[in-house]
Each structure stands twice: as C-alpha cells, then as structure tokens.
Scaffold this motif. Structure first.
Motif, PDB file in Angstrom:
ATOM      1  N   LYS A 164      26.326  43.936  10.409  1.00  0.00           N
ATOM      2  CA  LYS A 164      27.780  43.795  10.287  1.00  0.00           C
ATOM      3  C   LYS A 164      28.524  43.521  11.588  1.00  0.00           C
ATOM      4  O   LYS A 164      29.651  43.019  11.554  1.00  0.00           O
ATOM      5  N   PHE A 165      27.946  43.916  12.741  1.00  0.00           N
ATOM      6  CA  PHE A 165      28.720  43.849  13.991  1.00  0.00           C
ATOM      7  C   PHE A 165      27.933  43.176  15.113  1.00  0.00           C
ATOM      8  O   PHE A 165      26.707  43.229  15.116  1.00  0.00           O
ATOM      9  N   LYS A 166      28.687  42.593  16.054  1.00  0.00           N
ATOM     10  CA  LYS A 166      28.077  42.089  17.305  1.00  0.00           C
ATOM     11  C   LYS A 166      28.555  43.023  18.408  1.00  0.00           C
ATOM     12  O   LYS A 166      29.719  42.987  18.794  1.00  0.00           O
ATOM     13  N   LEU A 167      27.680  43.860  18.922  1.00  0.00           N
ATOM     14  CA  LEU A 167      28.153  44.859  19.889  1.00  0.00           C
ATOM     15  C   LEU A 167      27.925  44.431  21.341  1.00  0.00           C
ATOM     16  O   LEU A 167      28.495  45.028  22.262  1.00  0.00           O
ATOM     17  N   ALA A 168      27.121  43.365  21.544  1.00  0.00           N
ATOM     18  CA  ALA A 168      26.845  42.930  22.922  1.00  0.00           C
ATOM     19  C   ALA A 168      28.160  42.513  23.582  1.00  0.00           C
ATOM     20  O   ALA A 168      28.957  41.781  22.996  1.00  0.00           O
ATOM     21  N   GLY A 169      28.401  43.011  24.784  1.00  0.00           N
ATOM     22  CA  GLY A 169      29.602  42.639  25.540  1.00  0.00           C
ATOM     23  C   GLY A 169      30.881  43.261  25.010  1.00  0.00           C
ATOM     24  O   GLY A 169      31.981  42.808  25.354  1.00  0.00           O
ATOM     25  N   LEU A 170      30.778  44.299  24.198  1.00  0.00           N
ATOM     26  CA  LEU A 170      31.958  44.973  23.624  1.00  0.00           C
ATOM     27  C   LEU A 170      32.910  45.467  24.730  1.00  0.00           C
ATOM     28  O   LEU A 170      32.474  46.107  25.684  1.00  0.00           O
ATOM     29  N   LYS A 171      34.204  45.134  24.591  1.00  0.00           N
ATOM     30  CA  LYS A 171      35.162  45.484  25.664  1.00  0.00           C
ATOM     31  C   LYS A 171      36.055  46.662  25.269  1.00  0.00           C
ATOM     32  O   LYS A 171      36.755  47.227  26.097  1.00  0.00           O
ATOM     33  N   LYS A 172      36.128  46.997  23.988  1.00  0.00           N
ATOM     34  CA  LYS A 172      36.933  48.156  23.578  1.00  0.00           C
ATOM     35  C   LYS A 172      36.235  48.915  22.442  1.00  0.00           C
ATOM     36  O   LYS A 172      35.257  48.409  21.876  1.00  0.00           O
ATOM     37  N   ASP A 173      36.760  50.094  22.118  1.00  0.00           N
ATOM     38  CA  ASP A 173      36.143  50.905  21.065  1.00  0.00           C
ATOM     39  C   ASP A 173      36.113  50.140  19.744  1.00  0.00           C
ATOM     40  O   ASP A 173      37.067  49.438  19.406  1.00  0.00           O
ATOM     41  N   LYS A 174      35.013  50.290  19.011  1.00  0.00           N
ATOM     42  CA  LYS A 174      34.894  49.612  17.716  1.00  0.00           C
ATOM     43  C   LYS A 174      34.481  50.644  16.668  1.00  0.00           C
ATOM     44  O   LYS A 174      33.443  51.314  16.823  1.00  0.00           O
ATOM     45  N   VAL A 175      35.306  50.782  15.625  1.00  0.00           N
ATOM     46  CA  VAL A 175      34.935  51.710  14.549  1.00  0.00           C
ATOM     47  C   VAL A 175      33.856  51.039  13.692  1.00  0.00           C
ATOM     48  O   VAL A 175      34.069  49.983  13.112  1.00  0.00           O
ATOM     49  N   LEU A 176      32.682  51.667  13.643  1.00  0.00           N
ATOM     50  CA  LEU A 176      31.561  51.091  12.885  1.00  0.00           C
ATOM     51  C   LEU A 176      31.514  51.644  11.468  1.00  0.00           C
ATOM     52  O   LEU A 176      30.975  51.008  10.558  1.00  0.00           O
ATOM     53  N   PHE A 177      32.069  52.832  11.309  1.00  0.00           N
ATOM     54  CA  PHE A 177      31.925  53.490  10.007  1.00  0.00           C
ATOM     55  C   PHE A 177      33.035  54.511   9.820  1.00  0.00           C
ATOM     56  O   PHE A 177      33.408  55.221  10.758  1.00  0.00           O
ATOM     57  N   ASN A 178      33.546  54.564   8.588  1.00  0.00           N
ATOM     58  CA  ASN A 178      34.552  55.576   8.249  1.00  0.00           C
ATOM     59  C   ASN A 178      34.287  55.941   6.785  1.00  0.00           C
ATOM     60  O   ASN A 178      34.555  55.146   5.883  1.00  0.00           O
ATOM     61  N   GLY A 179      33.704  57.090   6.543  1.00  0.00           N
ATOM     62  CA  GLY A 179      33.353  57.432   5.159  1.00  0.00           C
ATOM     63  C   GLY A 179      32.814  58.846   5.078  1.00  0.00           C
ATOM     64  O   GLY A 179      33.101  59.681   5.938  1.00  0.00           O
ATOM     65  N   SER A 180      32.009  59.094   4.057  1.00  0.00           N
ATOM     66  CA  SER A 180      31.490  60.454   3.879  1.00  0.00           C
ATOM     67  C   SER A 180      30.209  60.651   4.683  1.00  0.00           C
ATOM     68  O   SER A 180      29.519  59.676   5.036  1.00  0.00           O
ATOM     69  N   ALA A 181      29.877  61.932   4.925  1.00  0.00           N
ATOM     70  CA  ALA A 181      28.628  62.244   5.614  1.00  0.00           C
ATOM     71  C   ALA A 181      27.431  61.785   4.788  1.00  0.00           C
ATOM     72  O   ALA A 181      26.389  61.404   5.324  1.00  0.00           O
ATOM     73  N   LEU A 182      27.602  61.780   3.482  1.00  0.00           N
ATOM     74  CA  LEU A 182      26.535  61.339   2.578  1.00  0.00           C
ATOM     75  C   LEU A 182      26.153  59.882   2.861  1.00  0.00           C
ATOM     76  O   LEU A 182      24.979  59.523   2.956  1.00  0.00           O
ATOM     77  N   GLN A 183      27.196  59.032   3.027  1.00  0.00           N
ATOM     78  CA  GLN A 183      26.928  57.625   3.346  1.00  0.00           C
ATOM     79  C   GLN A 183      26.462  57.485   4.800  1.00  0.00           C
ATOM     80  O   GLN A 183      25.593  56.672   5.095  1.00  0.00           O
ATOM     81  N   ALA A 184      27.045  58.292   5.674  1.00  0.00           N
ATOM     82  CA  ALA A 184      26.717  58.172   7.106  1.00  0.00           C
ATOM     83  C   ALA A 184      25.217  58.399   7.358  1.00  0.00           C
ATOM     84  O   ALA A 184      24.593  57.658   8.107  1.00  0.00           O
ATOM     85  N   VAL A 185      24.650  59.418   6.692  1.00  0.00           N
ATOM     86  CA  VAL A 185      23.224  59.692   6.948  1.00  0.00           C
ATOM     87  C   VAL A 185      22.339  58.581   6.367  1.00  0.00           C
ATOM     88  O   VAL A 185      21.232  58.354   6.814  1.00  0.00           O
ATOM     89  N   LYS A 186      22.883  57.882   5.362  1.00  0.00           N
ATOM     90  CA  LYS A 186      22.124  56.768   4.770  1.00  0.00           C
ATOM     91  C   LYS A 186      22.112  55.560   5.717  1.00  0.00           C
ATOM     92  O   LYS A 186      21.074  54.957   5.957  1.00  0.00           O
ATOM     93  N   TYR A 187      23.268  55.248   6.285  1.00  0.00           N
ATOM     94  CA  TYR A 187      23.369  54.050   7.125  1.00  0.00           C
ATOM     95  C   TYR A 187      22.954  54.292   8.577  1.00  0.00           C
ATOM     96  O   TYR A 187      22.635  53.364   9.297  1.00  0.00           O
ATOM     97  N   PHE A 188      23.029  55.532   9.031  1.00  0.00           N
ATOM     98  CA  PHE A 188      22.716  55.834  10.442  1.00  0.00           C
ATOM     99  C   PHE A 188      21.670  56.952  10.513  1.00  0.00           C
ATOM    100  O   PHE A 188      21.926  58.012  11.088  1.00  0.00           O
ATOM    101  N   PRO A 189      20.472  56.732   9.933  1.00  0.00           N
ATOM    102  CA  PRO A 189      19.522  57.834   9.808  1.00  0.00           C
ATOM    103  C   PRO A 189      19.101  58.448  11.141  1.00  0.00           C
ATOM    104  O   PRO A 189      18.792  59.633  11.197  1.00  0.00           O
ATOM    105  N   GLN A 190      19.113  57.650  12.233  1.00  0.00           N
ATOM    106  CA  GLN A 190      18.651  58.221  13.505  1.00  0.00           C
ATOM    107  C   GLN A 190      19.801  58.723  14.366  1.00  0.00           C
ATOM    108  O   GLN A 190      19.572  59.340  15.390  1.00  0.00           O
ATOM    109  N   ASN A 191      21.027  58.396  13.982  1.00  0.00           N
ATOM    110  CA  ASN A 191      22.152  58.692  14.864  1.00  0.00           C
ATOM    111  C   ASN A 191      22.990  59.883  14.467  1.00  0.00           C
ATOM    112  O   ASN A 191      23.789  60.360  15.258  1.00  0.00           O
ATOM    113  N   ILE A 192      22.885  60.325  13.226  1.00  0.00           N
ATOM    114  CA  ILE A 192      23.959  61.176  12.746  1.00  0.00           C
ATOM    115  C   ILE A 192      23.467  62.408  11.990  1.00  0.00           C
ATOM    116  O   ILE A 192      23.999  62.813  10.979  1.00  0.00           O
ATOM    117  N   ASN A 193      22.419  63.025  12.553  1.00  0.00           N
ATOM    118  CA  ASN A 193      21.937  64.284  11.980  1.00  0.00           C
ATOM    119  C   ASN A 193      23.017  65.350  12.021  1.00  0.00           C
ATOM    120  O   ASN A 193      23.057  66.229  11.169  1.00  0.00           O
TER     121      ASN A 193
END
Ligand SMILES: NC(=O)c1ccc[n+]([C@@H]2O[C@H](COP(=O)([O-])OP(=O)(O)OC[C@H]3O[C@@H](n4cnc5c(N)ncnc54)[C@H](O)[C@@H]3O)[C@@H](O)[C@H]2O)c1
Length: 272
Positions: A164-193
């Motif tokens: 969904k995103f191109k993060l290389a060279g990012l110059k400002k904060d980028k919201v990648l996700f806004n939702g429930s913890a249930l969805q967060a653990v599904k999409y970000f299994p290594q990042n959001i224990n």
C-alpha cells in the motif's frame, strides 16, 4: 530448590539474548536445556556460543518439549499457536513472545493449561501500563488507544505496508494503519505484539484501537497508550531503543521477558 529446565524456540534477536541471560545470570534458579530453531544453523551457532558445543541444539519441537519444564516461544506469530498448544498439552509452562499469534486462541489455551496444570505467561513487552490496565479493568475500562511510531525501516518486509505505501525517502509522518488491535495483529504480525498484549489484558482486541505511524524523525519504537477507565485516566509513553539485531523488536521486550522469568522464580512478586 530444583532448577527449572528451560527450552527455547527461536534463536533470533530475542531468543539469543534470553538464552545468554538464562545460561549466565540465572544459574541459581534455571538451566538452559535445549534450543530449537527452524533454521538449524541458528540453534547450532547459539549452542556453540554458549557451550562451545552443539549439545543444546535439538532437531524438533517435540524433542525440545521433552527436555523442558518451561518452554519459551520467541519465533514467529505463525508458529506461536502450535508451539504453545503442544507445550501446554504436555504440561509444560510456556512463556510466549509472539502474542499476536495467540490472540484468537486464548480461551483454548486457558482450557488446555487448566487441564494439564500448566501455566502460560505473556510478558508485557515493550510498553508501560499493563499493570495499571489490569487493575483499572476490574472497575471498568471505557476505551484504549495505542499509537505506535517506528522508523520506516521497521516496516521492511511487512506485506500490508509494501503493497500500500512507498516509504523510501519519507519526509514526514505517515499513518499506515488506524483500526482495531484485531486487524493490527493480522497486518503487522512482527511489529505489534504490544497491541495483542493490551487487548488481552484489557477490553479485548476488537475494542482496542490502534494507530501505526511510520516516522522518519525517530530511530526509536515509540508506544503511547491512552486509557479511559472508571478508576483513572492513564497515559503512558515508552520510547524504546531498538534491538541491535532486529529493528522491529525493542530492547525492552527482551528485558520484560527476563523480568517475567524472574517473577516465576522469586518468592516475592512485585507489581500486578
Ligand atoms: N511480546 C513482545 O513485546 C514482542 C516484542 C518484540 C518481538 N516479539 C515477537 O517475538 C518473536 C521473536 O522476535 P525476534 O526479534 O527474536 O525475531 P527474529 O526474527 O530475530 O528471530 C526469530 C527466530 O525464530 C526462528 N523461527 C521462526 N519460525 C520458527 C518455527 N516455526 N520454529 C522454530 N523457530 C522458528 C527464526 O528462524 C529466527 O531465528 C517474533 O514473533 C516477534 O514478533 C514480541
């Protein structure tokens, strides 16, 4: 007192730090009895580092369970359920780090543990406030919002982000996700224990809100938690130094597991 035999699954950033701590600093209470990694070279290298031999390396999860009183899972969200289930069924205590992988299975795990008399430990990880959340939840928690900021490098290899995103060279904060913890653990299994731990300790993953932000301005993993409850309004901010071997993992997560282990060994338990 009899020493607790500890078997470790996953010899990466967390596993190797924990193994060293157990082998060298917990000699009075525990002994490292086995190392298992799906990549045998990892368990082999770690065993050599610790013992100058391969005697700690085992070839299967079953062999590890057979050697241990307590199994530490430090592998991956995908593997966490099988490792935890098999270990609890065999009556072993388990400390699991890949909490996101267990989020949908807590009832079954708790039943299994009850039946076998085993115990499952889920350390707080890289956040502050789990103790207060557990206490506040007794009176009633209205809402929990977790905002996580990490450097764009921490999201490398996360399929959801790379699609969904191109993060290389990012110059400002980028919201990648806004939702429930249930969805967060599904999409970000290594990042959001941390989202999984918060959800399980509080009002459930479906009701716990999560925002994940890629920020080029920080090299830390920053977690802010806002809890509204009948007992207190709680705000915590944890600025984590990342683990030198894995930017997705915070150093505090390793220390949290060590502290949780010490709680098991020590006769005096401090904190909720
Ligand atoms: N609870 C927390 O606060 C918290 C914090 C950070 C990381 N974590 C989680 O802990 C786990 C370990 O993190 P890390 O930084 O050490 O990761 P890592 O990638 O550095 O190491 C993981 C190791 O596990 C091995 N592995 C993967 N699947 C396996 C399987 N099925 N059986 C045996 N070994 C397997 C890999 O080969 C690797 O050596 C990850 O799931 C991570 O998301 C939890």
């Amino acid at each position: 007192m009899k020493k607790i035999k500890i078997g470790l699954v996953g010899c990466g950033a967390i596993g190797s730090s924990l193994a060293k701590e157990i082998a060298f600093k917990m000699k009075e209470s525990a002994v490292l009895s086995g190392l298992y990694d799906i990549r045998p070279q990892m368990s082999q290298a770690l065993s050599r580092q610790l013992t100058k031999s391969e005697k700690l390396r085992v070839n299967s999860l079953e062999a590890l369970i057979a050697r241990a009183d307590l199994v530490i899972e430090a592998s991956s969200a995908r593997a966490a359920w099988e490792i935890t289930r098999k270990s609890l069924a065999a009556g072993r205590m388990v400390m699991a780090m890949s909490v996101g992988g267990l989020a949908g299975h807590l009832k079954e795990l708790s039943l299994l543990a009850k039946r076998s008399g085993a115990r499952l430990y889920l350390p707080s990880g890289a956040v502050t406030g789990i103790d207060a959340l557990k206490a506040a939840n007794i009176a009633g928690v209205k809402s929990i919002i977790l905002t996580t900021r990490k450097h764009p490098d921490a999201f490398k290899g996360v399929a959801y982000v790379e699609k969904k995103f191109k993060l290389a060279g990012l110059k400002k904060d980028k919201v990648l996700f806004n939702g429930s913890a249930l969805q967060a653990v599904k999409y970000f299994p290594q990042n959001i224990n941390v989202a999984a731990v918060l959800g399980l300790a509080g009002i459930g993953l479906a009701k716990t809100r999560v925002r994940i932000i890629a920020s080029p301005f920080t090299r830390k993993n920053i977690h802010e938690i806002l809890i509204e409850s009948k007992a207190a309004k709680i705000f915590t901010r944890t600025e984590n130094i990342v683990h030198p071997r894995n930017p997705k993992t915070s150093y505090l997560a390793v220390l949290s597991a060590i502290a949780a282990l010490k709680q098991i060994f020590q006769p005096v338990k401090i904190g909720t």
